[in-house]
Design an enzyme around this catalytic site. Structure first.
Site, PDB file in Angstrom:
ATOM      1  N   HIS A 143       0.826  -1.220   0.000  1.00 57.96           N
ATOM      2  CA  HIS A 143       0.000   0.000   0.000  1.00 57.96           C
ATOM      3  C   HIS A 143       0.854   1.262   0.000  1.00 57.96           C
ATOM      4  O   HIS A 143       0.350   2.353   0.247  1.00 57.96           O
ATOM      5  CB  HIS A 143      -0.936   0.008   1.213  1.00 57.96           C
ATOM      6  CG  HIS A 143      -2.053  -0.987   1.086  1.00 57.96           C
ATOM      7  ND1 HIS A 143      -2.886  -1.297   2.133  1.00 57.96           N
ATOM      8  CD2 HIS A 143      -2.479  -1.745   0.043  1.00 57.96           C
ATOM      9  CE1 HIS A 143      -3.779  -2.190   1.742  1.00 57.96           C
ATOM     10  NE2 HIS A 143      -3.539  -2.492   0.481  1.00 57.96           N
ATOM     11  N   GLY A 152      -2.431  -9.245  12.407  1.00 57.04           N
ATOM     12  CA  GLY A 152      -2.884  -7.879  12.696  1.00 57.04           C
ATOM     13  C   GLY A 152      -3.669  -7.222  11.601  1.00 57.04           C
ATOM     14  O   GLY A 152      -3.526  -6.014  11.366  1.00 57.04           O
TER      15      GLY A 152
HETATM   16  N1  APR Z   1      -2.187  -7.281  18.149  1.00 55.91           N
HETATM   17  C1  APR Z   1      -2.728  -7.982  17.129  1.00 55.91           C
HETATM   18  N2  APR Z   1      -3.779  -7.551  16.385  1.00 55.91           N
HETATM   19  C2  APR Z   1      -4.278  -6.347  16.699  1.00 55.91           C
HETATM   20  C3  APR Z   1      -3.766  -5.548  17.753  1.00 55.91           C
HETATM   21  C4  APR Z   1      -2.675  -6.066  18.483  1.00 55.91           C
HETATM   22  N3  APR Z   1      -2.124  -5.390  19.499  1.00 55.91           N
HETATM   23  N4  APR Z   1      -4.501  -4.408  17.820  1.00 55.91           N
HETATM   24  C5  APR Z   1      -5.426  -4.483  16.840  1.00 55.91           C
HETATM   25  N5  APR Z   1      -5.295  -5.650  16.175  1.00 55.91           N
HETATM   26  C6  APR Z   1      -6.102  -6.149  15.057  1.00 55.91           C
HETATM   27  C7  APR Z   1      -7.561  -5.756  15.128  1.00 55.91           C
HETATM   28  O1  APR Z   1      -8.295  -6.743  15.855  1.00 55.91           O
HETATM   29  C8  APR Z   1      -7.947  -5.743  13.652  1.00 55.91           C
HETATM   30  O2  APR Z   1      -8.392  -7.035  13.238  1.00 55.91           O
HETATM   31  O3  APR Z   1      -5.595  -5.538  13.892  1.00 55.91           O
HETATM   32  C9  APR Z   1      -6.644  -5.409  12.935  1.00 55.91           C
HETATM   33  C10 APR Z   1      -6.609  -4.004  12.372  1.00 55.91           C
HETATM   34  O4  APR Z   1      -7.590  -3.925  11.369  1.00 55.91           O
HETATM   35  P1  APR Z   1      -7.733  -2.581  10.523  1.00 55.91           P
HETATM   36  O5  APR Z   1      -7.763  -1.425  11.449  1.00 55.91           O
HETATM   37  O6  APR Z   1      -8.865  -2.806   9.578  1.00 55.91           O
HETATM   38  O7  APR Z   1      -6.354  -2.489   9.722  1.00 55.91           O
HETATM   39  P2  APR Z   1      -5.914  -3.296   8.432  1.00 55.91           P
HETATM   40  O8  APR Z   1      -6.530  -4.663   8.439  1.00 55.91           O
HETATM   41  O9  APR Z   1      -4.452  -3.194   8.340  1.00 55.91           O
HETATM   42  O10 APR Z   1      -6.578  -2.438   7.247  1.00 55.91           O
HETATM   43  C11 APR Z   1      -6.269  -2.853   5.936  1.00 55.91           C
HETATM   44  O11 APR Z   1      -7.442  -0.935   5.101  1.00 55.91           O
HETATM   45  O12 APR Z   1      -7.995   1.257   5.255  1.00 55.91           O
HETATM   46  C12 APR Z   1      -7.173   0.380   4.610  1.00 55.91           C
HETATM   47  O13 APR Z   1      -5.120   0.950   3.642  1.00 55.91           O
HETATM   48  C13 APR Z   1      -5.730   0.676   4.865  1.00 55.91           C
HETATM   49  O14 APR Z   1      -3.909  -0.918   4.887  1.00 55.91           O
HETATM   50  C14 APR Z   1      -5.184  -0.623   5.453  1.00 55.91           C
HETATM   51  C15 APR Z   1      -6.214  -1.646   5.051  1.00 55.91           C
END
Ligand code: APR
Length: 244
Positions: A116, A183
């Site tokens: 990304h 994550g």
């Molecule tokens: N340890 C492990 N997992 C965690 C922790 C932690 N300390 N804290 C949060 N999480 C998990 C949450 O439960 C959730 O499932 O990380 C995940 C974060 O999800 P999102 O906020 O949706 O982030 P992500 O999955 O990376 O989003 C994907 O969406 O908006 C776009 O470009 C953006 O790259 C991003 C993509």
């Protein structure tokens, strides 16, 4: 665990949460304070470039105040010790994986693929040239290739744009023995579909390490829940001790 010769790891914002960086969809996540259509699409940038630049300037500035955590470091240790093929795909645009890897002697078949984009790089809208960038992008920021101001954009893949390195990623998914998703909520494609690509290839074990079940949790062979800084070092230690 049976011998492993090819690993793909996918990380999302959750791996950087314990370093102090906001995720997107958790409580108080980035999408609670900002609308995607205001800060993370090409149309948003055309409509209000200052609002978009400010959003990424804020996130770029935060990098100076955070450090890689034990989960980033565990993956970097795997990149040093695993003699097979290891492809680390991240949806994150922070530089925490790169900083955890810095200064280490990495195995030859290791690659970090920030699909990304990266906060620490900017792109010329005229030439598409990509350069490293540390500070804010302002209307006065001058492009190093065309010497124009106002042409620089964050080197970030916005919604509606094609993620980077997809050919390499698909080949690695189809070849891997082990796919570990860390994550990520599994909300955004194509990353959310990577587990299905591994299953379609028919020979890779799929593991989810997350704080809570993701959207695609039922697709994984193994699912372990908890904070990344606890799960990832333990999982990587066992992997290194049983397969290397
Ligand atoms: N340890 C492990 N997992 C965690 C922790 C932690 N300390 N804290 C949060 N999480 C998990 C949450 O439960 C959730 O499932 O990380 C995940 C974060 O999800 P999102 O906020 O949706 O982030 P992500 O999955 O990376 O989003 C994907 O969406 O908006 C776009 O470009 C953006 O790259 C991003 C993509």
């Amino acid at each position: 665990m049976k011998p492993v010769s090819s690993i793909v790891v996918l990380t999302g914002a959750g791996i950087s949460a314990e370093s102090g960086l906001s995720t997107f969809r958790d409580n108080n996540g980035l999408w609670c304070d900002h609308r995607i259509e205001d800060v993370a699409t090409p149309q948003a940038f055309a409509r209000n470039p200052k609002l978009v630049q400010d959003f990424y300037n804020m996130r770029r500035a935060q990098l100076a105040s955070v450090e890689p955590n034990a989960a980033h470091i565990a993956l970097a240790q795997l990149a040093e010790r695993f003699q097979g093929s290891f492809t680390l795909v991240t949806q994150n645009v922070d530089n925490l994986h790169a900083r955890a890897l810095a200064g280490r002697t990495l195995r030859s078949h290791f690659e970090l693929l920030p699909m990304h984009g990266e906060l620490t790089k900017v792109r010329c809208s005229e030439t598409e040239k990509i350069v490293n960038w540390q500070g804010d992008i302002t209307p006065q920021s001058q492009c190093a290739c065309c010497y124009e101001t106002g042409t620089l954009r964050p080197h970030i893949v916005w919604f509606g744009e094609m993620p980077l390195y997809m050919n390499k990623i698909m080949r690695a998914l189809q070849a891997c023995d082990l796919f570990i998703s860390i994550g990520t909520s599994g909300n955004v494609y194509p990353a959310a579909g990577f587990v299905q690509e591994v299953k379609r290839a028919g020979h890779g074990k799929t593991v989810e390490l997350n704080l809570e079940p993701s959207q695609g949790h039922s697709l994984f062979d193994e699912r372990i829940y908890g904070p990344a800084t606890q799960l990832v070092p333990k999982f990587i230690d066992e992997l290194i001790n049983t397969t290397i």
